[in-house]
Design an enzyme around this catalytic site. Structure first.
Site, PDB file in Angstrom:
ATOM      1  N   LEU A 108       0.840  -1.194   0.000  1.00 20.55           N
ATOM      2  CA  LEU A 108       0.000   0.000   0.000  1.00 20.55           C
ATOM      3  C   LEU A 108       0.877   1.248   0.000  1.00 20.55           C
ATOM      4  O   LEU A 108       1.524   1.559   0.996  1.00 20.55           O
ATOM      5  CB  LEU A 108      -0.913  -0.016   1.235  1.00 20.55           C
ATOM      6  CG  LEU A 108      -2.264   0.672   1.052  1.00 20.55           C
ATOM      7  CD1 LEU A 108      -3.211  -0.219   0.237  1.00 20.55           C
ATOM      8  CD2 LEU A 108      -2.885   1.024   2.379  1.00 20.55           C
ATOM      9  N   CYS A 187      10.678  -8.855  12.039  1.00 25.85           N
ATOM     10  CA  CYS A 187      10.754 -10.291  12.312  1.00 25.85           C
ATOM     11  C   CYS A 187      11.881 -10.951  11.527  1.00 25.85           C
ATOM     12  O   CYS A 187      12.407 -11.979  11.930  1.00 25.85           O
ATOM     13  CB  CYS A 187       9.420 -10.940  11.990  1.00 25.85           C
ATOM     14  SG  CYS A 187       8.069 -10.226  12.958  1.00 25.85           S
ATOM     15  N   CYS A 243       3.453  17.714  17.126  1.00 23.10           N
ATOM     16  CA  CYS A 243       3.543  16.552  16.218  1.00 23.10           C
ATOM     17  C   CYS A 243       3.451  17.012  14.773  1.00 23.10           C
ATOM     18  O   CYS A 243       2.548  17.771  14.405  1.00 23.10           O
ATOM     19  CB  CYS A 243       2.430  15.553  16.525  1.00 23.10           C
ATOM     20  SG  CYS A 243       2.420  14.133  15.414  1.00 23.10           S
TER      21      CYS A 243
END
Lengths: 250, 81, 250, 81
Positions: A108, A187, A243
């Protein structure tokens, strides 16, 4: 209206006070985008499909690899080299033919996010890298869609819900502000114990069902799971006015 | 005193779950990290990675000021999946 | 020794310091009994098979029912009326042909428990009623096998580990002493939200892998998961000297 | 004061997460339950089910003695799966 068949199939959740036939109808009418069909995406998709969420968009550009099989329980040896979203779709469809599954067989990017996200009720972040997480965070803020974050490596997991419709809700970049020393810990690089993903994915799916049914969920909270110590810790997160994604200075 | 906690893989990496440190000379999270590194030079590597910090169970930054009795938790960001 | 193929397939857990090739060998040499192949048994078996546990005994006397499909993600519509352990075995075997799976297609009674439990390394309680839980607790105390309890209904779950090799470890009856006002609350009577089972089953599978690899796990602690509030609570449990199952008065 | 907490489905059933109760006349968990039922008669049904109790985060019984400042948590046993 639910059919007789639906009332039976979903009876064990319809009988919950907080669900009921109204809740089940909300699930049936819902559309959810699951980004990433790896370790987290697998359990999230399995449980949302089983629960009768009407439409699932599942996005992943990767192929199944032999090293995935230790934790990505939707896949088996004969799926190696096949696209993950495609392969998952077939199995999920077999599990629950009622669910409409749309496959997005690529990563995406911003363009795809802007194309798909306006039409979904919520987005579940099951990606495996911080760049994808920043991208999803930004797109969900822009299109005002709830985002359910999950992450896991080693024996650890993290989870947070972002609700852009709530002015006070902190976003992903409020917690992880700098991309400079962003971790490349995934991972592949540091490994993972498989069932940690069932725990985090299970929490993500639970929060997704609650949001779709209109039940309250906690925002402004980073939950940390330490599987080696079998302990959860919870931290409050304030929206950061500084932010660059959701604050005044964006 | 400042109560320092290490969670998740950081706890494993440092081999320490919690410790107490005198608050003398510690004004903010950054100075706490410096004090910890002086005490335990082997912590240096861990602190040079990207780590998250929470002061009294609230997510904070290295600029967050500290006072005696504060609980400061450090843990790694998790981004895999 | 692990084969080259095994080293690759399980590489993402072998690379963890706490696992390594030694840990993977321990998993390969292990035998685990999973009692109940319903909502909890499904994710537990999926993740233990994927992780390469050498031998799984899976016990369930029930047939797949249409009302199970909302949460028991190993099963689909065409499995209705088939034995759960049988059906699960076929799918698990497909996911990981390395694992030796033995089906026990009946409810585990005292006789079967006494037959199978002496030959396993640990037992995972994925049953759905308190009578079965008392029975497993007693059998595991007798044969000195670790027992990993999990339970779930509604939006709630509970988890505890019992280690009969530890003199101080509390047992199931230390927490639930009386069968008199035992709850008959199960997923059939009060319902369940599916992904709560992924969370609890994920924790059970994590604890199982840790025990098999010789990593420490917490006993004497009842963990309570509240999915509606997305919060875990932990309670200490002392071994009760008055316990009729594990105490002096047994 | 006694701090009373309700967890999981019991919290939902009672519509209450926590409350404080004067410790006057409360000697043990059983007498706390009686006092709660007097205050909130609708709690009666919930307390007649099988419920678990923890005093200061330790699993206890209805016979457990209480002192001011104790935290008493009630929650249902979960046995399904």
């Amino acid at each position: 209206m639910l059919s007789t068949q639906e009332k039976l199939r979903y009876s064990r959740q319809i009988m919950l006070n907080k669900v009921g036939e109204q809740g089940q109808l909300k699930l049936r009418n819902a559309t959810v985008l699951i980004v990433g069909m790896g370790g987290l995406g697998n359990p999230v998709a399995l449980y949302l499909a089983a629960a009768g969420v009407g439409k699932l968009l599942i996005a992943d550009g990767d192929e199944v690899d032999i090293t995935n099989l230790q934790r990505q329980v939707l896949f088996s040896q004969q799926d190696v080299k096949l696209n993950k979203a495609d392969t998952a779709s077939e199995k999920l469809q077999l599990n629950n033919p009622d669910v409409d599954i749309e496959v997005i067989d690529e990563m995406l990017d911003e363009e795809l996010a802007d194309y798909y996200i306006p039409n979904v009720d919520l987005v579940i972040d099951c990606t495996d890298n911080i760049a994808a997480r920043y991208l999803l965070n930004k797109a969900c803020l822009q299109h005002k869609k709830p985002l359910i974050l999950g992450a896991a490596t080693g024996f650890d997991g993290q989870q947070m819900v972002i609700d852009p419709n709530n002015q006070e809700s902190a976003c992903y970049q409020c917690v992880f502000p700098s991309a400079e020393n962003a971790p490349v810990n995934n991972c592949q690089t540091i490994g993972i114990l498989g069932p940690i993903l069932a725990v985090i994915g299970g929490v993500q799916a639970t929060e997704a069902l609650k949001i779709l049914m209109g039940l309250p969920v906690k925002t402004n909270r980073l939950a940390l799971y330490d599987g080696l110590n079998q302990q959860w810790q919870y931290f409050n997160v304030k929206k950061q006015t500084s932010c660059t994604a959701c604050g005044h200075s964006k | 005193m400042i109560n320092v906690l290490f969670f998740a893989s950081l706890r494993e990496q440092l081999g320490s779950e919690k410790l107490e440190l005198s608050s003398d000379g510690i004004t903010d999270v950054q100075s706490l990290l410096s004090a910890l590194t002086k005490l335990h030079p082997n912590y240096n590597n861990a602190f040079n990675q990207s780590i998250l910090v929470a002061v009294n169970q609230e997510m904070s930054t290295r600029e967050q000021t500290l006072k005696p009795g504060d609980e400061v938790a450090f843990f790694p960001p998790v981004t895999g999946g």
